[in-house]
Motif scaffolding. Structure first.
Motif, PDB file in Angstrom:
ATOM      1  N   ALA A 121       1.113  -1.218  -0.438  1.00 51.07           N
ATOM      2  CA  ALA A 121       0.212  -0.090   0.183  1.00 51.07           C
ATOM      3  C   ALA A 121       0.608   1.666  -0.031  1.00 51.07           C
ATOM      4  O   ALA A 121       0.275   2.306  -0.450  1.00 51.07           O
ATOM      5  N   GLU A 122       1.849   1.483   0.874  1.00 47.84           N
ATOM      6  CA  GLU A 122       2.622   2.057   1.129  1.00 47.84           C
ATOM      7  C   GLU A 122       3.227   2.578  -0.525  1.00 47.84           C
ATOM      8  O   GLU A 122       3.779   3.878  -0.822  1.00 47.84           O
ATOM      9  N   VAL A 123       3.796   1.874  -0.924  1.00 46.02           N
ATOM     10  CA  VAL A 123       4.111   1.706  -2.027  1.00 46.02           C
ATOM     11  C   VAL A 123       3.229   2.106  -3.635  1.00 46.02           C
ATOM     12  O   VAL A 123       3.857   2.768  -4.363  1.00 46.02           O
ATOM     13  N   ALA A 124       2.327   2.315  -3.137  1.00 43.68           N
ATOM     14  CA  ALA A 124       0.997   2.841  -4.054  1.00 43.68           C
ATOM     15  C   ALA A 124       0.607   4.102  -4.148  1.00 43.68           C
ATOM     16  O   ALA A 124       0.990   4.793  -4.717  1.00 43.68           O
ATOM     17  N   LEU A 125       0.855   4.465  -2.855  1.00 47.41           N
ATOM     18  CA  LEU A 125       0.565   5.589  -2.296  1.00 47.41           C
ATOM     19  C   LEU A 125       2.246   6.478  -3.295  1.00 47.41           C
ATOM     20  O   LEU A 125       1.614   7.588  -3.285  1.00 47.41           O
ATOM     21  N   PHE A 130      -8.953  -0.685 -18.711  1.00 46.77           N
ATOM     22  CA  PHE A 130      -7.639  -0.555 -18.365  1.00 46.77           C
ATOM     23  C   PHE A 130      -6.871  -1.366 -19.329  1.00 46.77           C
ATOM     24  O   PHE A 130      -7.055  -2.514 -19.666  1.00 46.77           O
ATOM     25  N   GLY A 131      -6.017  -0.743 -20.425  1.00 44.17           N
ATOM     26  CA  GLY A 131      -4.549  -1.438 -20.967  1.00 44.17           C
ATOM     27  C   GLY A 131      -3.493  -1.421 -19.983  1.00 44.17           C
ATOM     28  O   GLY A 131      -3.384  -3.055 -20.393  1.00 44.17           O
ATOM     29  N   ALA A 132      -3.823  -1.372 -18.682  1.00 44.21           N
ATOM     30  CA  ALA A 132      -2.598  -1.997 -17.594  1.00 44.21           C
ATOM     31  C   ALA A 132      -2.519  -1.730 -16.086  1.00 44.21           C
ATOM     32  O   ALA A 132      -3.371  -1.548 -16.513  1.00 44.21           O
ATOM     33  N   GLY A 133      -2.228  -3.074 -15.465  1.00 42.54           N
ATOM     34  CA  GLY A 133      -2.659  -3.085 -14.425  1.00 42.54           C
ATOM     35  C   GLY A 133      -0.977  -3.488 -13.571  1.00 42.54           C
ATOM     36  O   GLY A 133      -0.638  -4.657 -14.459  1.00 42.54           O
ATOM     37  N   LEU A 134      -0.965  -2.394 -12.569  1.00 39.76           N
ATOM     38  CA  LEU A 134      -0.133  -3.942 -11.535  1.00 39.76           C
ATOM     39  C   LEU A 134      -0.322  -3.789  -9.920  1.00 39.76           C
ATOM     40  O   LEU A 134      -1.447  -2.864  -9.331  1.00 39.76           O
ATOM     41  N   SER A 135      -0.146  -4.839  -9.937  1.00 36.50           N
ATOM     42  CA  SER A 135      -0.798  -5.199  -8.416  1.00 36.50           C
ATOM     43  C   SER A 135       0.616  -5.348  -7.315  1.00 36.50           C
ATOM     44  O   SER A 135       1.173  -6.267  -7.481  1.00 36.50           O
ATOM     45  N   MET A 136       0.897  -4.586  -6.066  1.00 33.83           N
ATOM     46  CA  MET A 136       2.038  -4.443  -5.667  1.00 33.83           C
ATOM     47  C   MET A 136       1.471  -5.998  -4.391  1.00 33.83           C
ATOM     48  O   MET A 136       0.333  -5.330  -3.485  1.00 33.83           O
ATOM     49  N   HIS A 137       1.820  -6.571  -3.631  1.00 38.78           N
ATOM     50  CA  HIS A 137       2.298  -7.207  -2.593  1.00 38.78           C
ATOM     51  C   HIS A 137       3.461  -7.270  -2.114  1.00 38.78           C
ATOM     52  O   HIS A 137       4.267  -6.233  -2.403  1.00 38.78           O
TER      53      HIS A 137
END
Length: 217
Positions: free
Chosen positions: A89-93, A179-186
């Motif tokens: 979550a912090e990387v996404a923010l 969405f043309g592309a997505g990134l899911s952070m873990h």
């Protein structure tokens, strides 16, 4: 889960402060405040959009970032499917903060936001974040609750595909915005993967996905 496995357990002493009190990690409410602060600081570029609610009624929100009303393409960044992977979550923010702070300064990011839009949802699972657990409030692993190749044999996959409000939020949002592309952070692993791990057969666009992963790394 421990009760179901007939494992004896007891709660830890509350004498020590919880891990989530450590500076740098946002609670569910704090994350919404952070996103709303970004939207207030850059009102011409950013807006907070409610995607729905969690099992326990917490807001699930995204920050839409763009400098155009007619985006060529939409990008999606997700964090905290697993509530105990707080770094995601912090990387996404931080991604949202960097995009906004770099607009008009960094040419590549400026060109991106002039043409496209980027949506950032740091807390897909706010109930799990506040409880500091991998699962949502119904003990479902949201990352295994989506419809594509859903399986009841997966651990914590839920009663059925999209059985949880959090994954339905993402589904509705994704049907509304193509969405043309997505990134899911873990968190907790040092790897980049794409959603094709249900089979050993290579994905049709495997070379493209590999190139994108290399560029991101």
């Amino acid at each position: 889960a421990l009760d179901r496995a007939d494992v004896a357990w007891r709660r830890a002493s509350p004498a020590a402060p919880p891990v989530l009190s450590a500076p740098g990690y946002h609670s569910a409410d704090d994350m919404i405040d952070a996103l709303e602060a970004l939207a207030a600081t850059w009102p011409a570029l950013a807006a907070v959009v409610d995607l729905g609610a969690s099992v326990e009624g917490r807001r699930v929100v995204a920050l839409r970032i763009r400098a155009t009303d007619t985006p060529r393409m939409s990008w999606r960044v997700l964090g905290a499917h697993h509530g105990d992977e707080l770094s995601s979550a912090e990387v996404a923010l931080a991604t949202a903060e960097d995009l906004l702070g770099s607009y008009g300064v960094d040419r590549e990011i400026t060109d991106l936001l002039d043409a496209d839009e980027v949506w950032v949802a740091p807390h897909v699972n706010p109930d799990g974040v506040d409880a500091w657990t991998r699962y949502n409030a119904r003990n479902v692993d949201l990352n295994r609750n989506y419809g594509y190749e859903w399986s009841s044999t997966e651990w914590g996959s839920g009663d059925a595909e999209f059985s949880e409000p959090e994954t339905r939020n993402i589904r509705t949002w994704s049907l509304w915005t193509a969405f043309g592309a997505g990134l899911s952070m873990h968190g907790g692993e040092a790897n980049i993967g794409w959603v094709w791990n249900y089979t050993a057969t290579r994905a049709p666009d495997d070379p493209l996905m590999s190139d994108m992963a290399d560029a991101y790394a």
